[in-house]
Design a protein around this motif. Structure first.
Motif, PDB file in Angstrom:
ATOM      1  N   ALA A  66     -25.877 -15.994 -16.422  1.00  0.00           N
ATOM      2  CA  ALA A  66     -26.663 -15.706 -17.622  1.00  0.00           C
ATOM      3  C   ALA A  66     -28.130 -16.026 -17.408  1.00  0.00           C
ATOM      4  O   ALA A  66     -29.021 -15.292 -17.858  1.00  0.00           O
ATOM      5  N   THR A  67     -28.410 -17.132 -16.729  1.00  0.00           N
ATOM      6  CA  THR A  67     -29.795 -17.493 -16.430  1.00  0.00           C
ATOM      7  C   THR A  67     -30.445 -16.432 -15.566  1.00  0.00           C
ATOM      8  O   THR A  67     -31.574 -15.976 -15.846  1.00  0.00           O
ATOM      9  N   GLN A  68     -29.744 -16.024 -14.525  1.00  0.00           N
ATOM     10  CA  GLN A  68     -30.278 -15.000 -13.625  1.00  0.00           C
ATOM     11  C   GLN A  68     -30.518 -13.693 -14.370  1.00  0.00           C
ATOM     12  O   GLN A  68     -31.562 -13.042 -14.207  1.00  0.00           O
ATOM     13  N   ALA A  69     -29.561 -13.290 -15.211  1.00  0.00           N
ATOM     14  CA  ALA A  69     -29.702 -12.029 -15.951  1.00  0.00           C
ATOM     15  C   ALA A  69     -30.853 -12.090 -16.949  1.00  0.00           C
ATOM     16  O   ALA A  69     -31.617 -11.126 -17.094  1.00  0.00           O
ATOM     17  N   THR A  70     -30.986 -13.215 -17.636  1.00  0.00           N
ATOM     18  CA  THR A  70     -32.058 -13.338 -18.624  1.00  0.00           C
ATOM     19  C   THR A  70     -33.419 -13.287 -17.956  1.00  0.00           C
ATOM     20  O   THR A  70     -34.345 -12.613 -18.431  1.00  0.00           O
ATOM     21  N   LEU A  71     -33.575 -13.989 -16.844  1.00  0.00           N
ATOM     22  CA  LEU A  71     -34.854 -13.963 -16.131  1.00  0.00           C
ATOM     23  C   LEU A  71     -35.133 -12.589 -15.542  1.00  0.00           C
ATOM     24  O   LEU A  71     -36.281 -12.119 -15.547  1.00  0.00           O
ATOM     25  N   ALA A  72     -34.098 -11.915 -15.045  1.00  0.00           N
ATOM     26  CA  ALA A  72     -34.296 -10.582 -14.484  1.00  0.00           C
ATOM     27  C   ALA A  72     -34.731  -9.583 -15.552  1.00  0.00           C
ATOM     28  O   ALA A  72     -35.580  -8.718 -15.301  1.00  0.00           O
ATOM     29  N   ARG A  73     -34.163  -9.698 -16.750  1.00  0.00           N
ATOM     30  CA  ARG A  73     -34.477  -8.743 -17.816  1.00  0.00           C
ATOM     31  C   ARG A  73     -35.790  -9.059 -18.516  1.00  0.00           C
ATOM     32  O   ARG A  73     -36.536  -8.154 -18.908  1.00  0.00           O
ATOM     33  N   HIS A  74     -36.075 -10.345 -18.693  1.00  0.00           N
ATOM     34  CA  HIS A  74     -37.200 -10.730 -19.551  1.00  0.00           C
ATOM     35  C   HIS A  74     -38.294 -11.518 -18.834  1.00  0.00           C
ATOM     36  O   HIS A  74     -39.375 -11.701 -19.399  1.00  0.00           O
ATOM     37  N   GLY A  75     -38.009 -12.005 -17.640  1.00  0.00           N
ATOM     38  CA  GLY A  75     -39.041 -12.630 -16.833  1.00  0.00           C
ATOM     39  C   GLY A  75     -39.366 -14.071 -17.162  1.00  0.00           C
ATOM     40  O   GLY A  75     -40.154 -14.699 -16.445  1.00  0.00           O
ATOM     41  N   ARG A  76     -38.764 -14.608 -18.218  1.00  0.00           N
ATOM     42  CA  ARG A  76     -39.113 -15.968 -18.625  1.00  0.00           C
ATOM     43  C   ARG A  76     -38.078 -16.514 -19.597  1.00  0.00           C
ATOM     44  O   ARG A  76     -37.315 -15.750 -20.195  1.00  0.00           O
ATOM     45  N   MET A  77     -38.085 -17.820 -19.759  1.00  0.00           N
ATOM     46  CA  MET A  77     -37.296 -18.479 -20.799  1.00  0.00           C
ATOM     47  C   MET A  77     -38.171 -19.576 -21.384  1.00  0.00           C
ATOM     48  O   MET A  77     -38.428 -20.580 -20.732  1.00  0.00           O
ATOM     49  N   ASP A  78     -38.646 -19.352 -22.592  1.00  0.00           N
ATOM     50  CA  ASP A  78     -39.565 -20.303 -23.218  1.00  0.00           C
ATOM     51  C   ASP A  78     -38.848 -21.349 -24.056  1.00  0.00           C
ATOM     52  O   ASP A  78     -39.308 -22.486 -24.156  1.00  0.00           O
ATOM     53  N   HIS A  79     -37.764 -20.952 -24.691  1.00  0.00           N
ATOM     54  CA  HIS A  79     -37.025 -21.850 -25.576  1.00  0.00           C
ATOM     55  C   HIS A  79     -35.552 -21.848 -25.190  1.00  0.00           C
ATOM     56  O   HIS A  79     -34.986 -20.790 -24.911  1.00  0.00           O
ATOM     57  N   LEU A  80     -34.955 -23.020 -25.204  1.00  0.00           N
ATOM     58  CA  LEU A  80     -33.503 -23.142 -25.149  1.00  0.00           C
ATOM     59  C   LEU A  80     -33.072 -23.929 -26.371  1.00  0.00           C
ATOM     60  O   LEU A  80     -33.453 -25.099 -26.526  1.00  0.00           O
ATOM     61  N   VAL A  81     -32.320 -23.304 -27.248  1.00  0.00           N
ATOM     62  CA  VAL A  81     -31.713 -24.020 -28.371  1.00  0.00           C
ATOM     63  C   VAL A  81     -30.219 -24.046 -28.100  1.00  0.00           C
ATOM     64  O   VAL A  81     -29.555 -23.001 -28.128  1.00  0.00           O
TER      65      VAL A  81
END
Length: 242
Positions: A66-81
Motif C-alpha cells: 500500500a505504501t509503494q502504491a500510494t507513493l507511486a500514484r501520488h508521489g507523497r504522503m503528508d498525513h497518516l491518520v
C-alpha cells in the motif's frame, strides 16, 4: 468551524471506510486533501482504486504494498491518520479466549507499529509529515472487562510518545487522540451495559460524535500544529482526569 489548506497534500487514513476513520477522511477532503483509504479488502472494494488500498494492519506485506502504491500514484504522503482498530468482546480477564486477547493486541498495538513502520521512512525523507493515532481513554484509565483493549491502547499511547521524541528534530509531528466512547459501529461489539457505563461516566452525559474526533484530527494534521509532538489529546466530554 476552522478550515485548513490541504490542497496538494496526500492523507492516508487507515480504517477510513467507516466510523471515525470515515469522518476524518471526509473532513480532510473538505479542506482539499487527496485522501487514500487503507482498509480491509471488503471495505474498499467499491472505492476508486487510486484512492484506496486493501490492507490488513497485522500484515506487513500488505502495508508495504500500500505504501509503494500510494507513493507511486501520488508521489507523497503528508498525513497518516491511523484509525483502524478492533474492540473485541467485553468480558472479565479470566473469561477471555487467549486467541481473542492476542487478536485485539495484534490489531491495535502491533498494527500501529506496522503502519508507522511502513510510512515513517517516506516522511523522514521528506522531512515533513503528520502522524495521528486514534488511541482511547481506555488506554489511560483502564476499562473493566476490556483489559485487552485497554492494554493495547496504552501501548499505542506509549508508542506515540516514543516516536514523537524520535522524530522531534525532523519536520514530522506524531500525536494521539484519546477519545471516550464515540457513536460508531465499534460500540456494537460491546455489551450495551458496558456502553451505558461509559456514558454515565461522562460529565457531559453523552457519547462523542465522529465529527468531533475529525475536527481535532484536522488540526493535528495542519501546519498550525507545530510545537506539539508525542502528545495525547483527550476527547472525553470532561471525563479525563489526567
Amino acid at each position: 468551524m476552522p478550515r485548513y489548506d490541504f490542497a496538494g497534500r496526500v492523507s492516508v487514513v487507515t480504517g477510513g471506510a467507516s466510523g471515525i476513520g470515515a469522518a476524518i477522511a471526509e473532513r480532510l477532503r473538505a479542506d482539499g486533501a487527496t485522501v487514500v483509504v487503507w482498509d480491509l479488502p471488503q471495505a474498499v472494494r467499491d472505492l476508486p482504486p487510486a484512492l484506496a488500498c486493501a490492507v490488513d494492519v497485522t500484515d506487513r506485506a500488505s502495508l508495504a504494498a500500500a505504501t509503494q502504491a500510494t507513493l507511486a500514484r501520488h508521489g507523497r504522503m503528508d498525513h497518516l491518520v491511523h484509525s483502524a482498530g478492533y474492540a473485541g468482546p467485553t468480558v472479565p480477564l479470566d473469561d477471555y479466549d487467549p486467541a481473542e486477547w492476542q487478536r485485539i493486541v495484534d490489531v491495535n498495538l502491533v498494527g500501529s507499529f506496522n503502519v508507522c513502520r511502513a510510512v515513517v521512512p517516506a516522511m523522514r525523507r521528506a522531512d515533513a509529515g503528520r502522524i495521528v493515532a486514534i488511541a482511547s481513554l481506555a488506554g489511560k484509565e483502564g476499562t473493566p472487562n476490556a483489559t485487552a483493549y485497554s492494554a493495547a491502547k496504552a501501548g499505542v499511547i506509549a508508542l506515540v510518545k516514543a516516536l514523537g521524541k524520535e522524530l522531534a528534530a525532523t519536520g514530522v509531528r506524531v500525536n494521539a487522540i484519546a477519545p471516550a466512547a464515540v457513536r460508531t459501529a465499534l460500540l456494537a461489539q460491546m455489551a450495551p451495559a458496558h456502553v451505558q457505563t461509559m456514558v454515565d461516566k461522562s460529565p457531559m452525559g453523552r457519547l462523542g460524535e465522529p465529527q468531533e474526533v475529525a475536527e481535532l484530527a484536522a488540526w493535528l494534521c495542519s501546519d498550525a500544529c507545530s510545537f506539539s509532538t508525542g502528545a495525547v489529546f483527550d476527547l472525553s466530554g470532561g471525563r479525563a482526569t489526567y
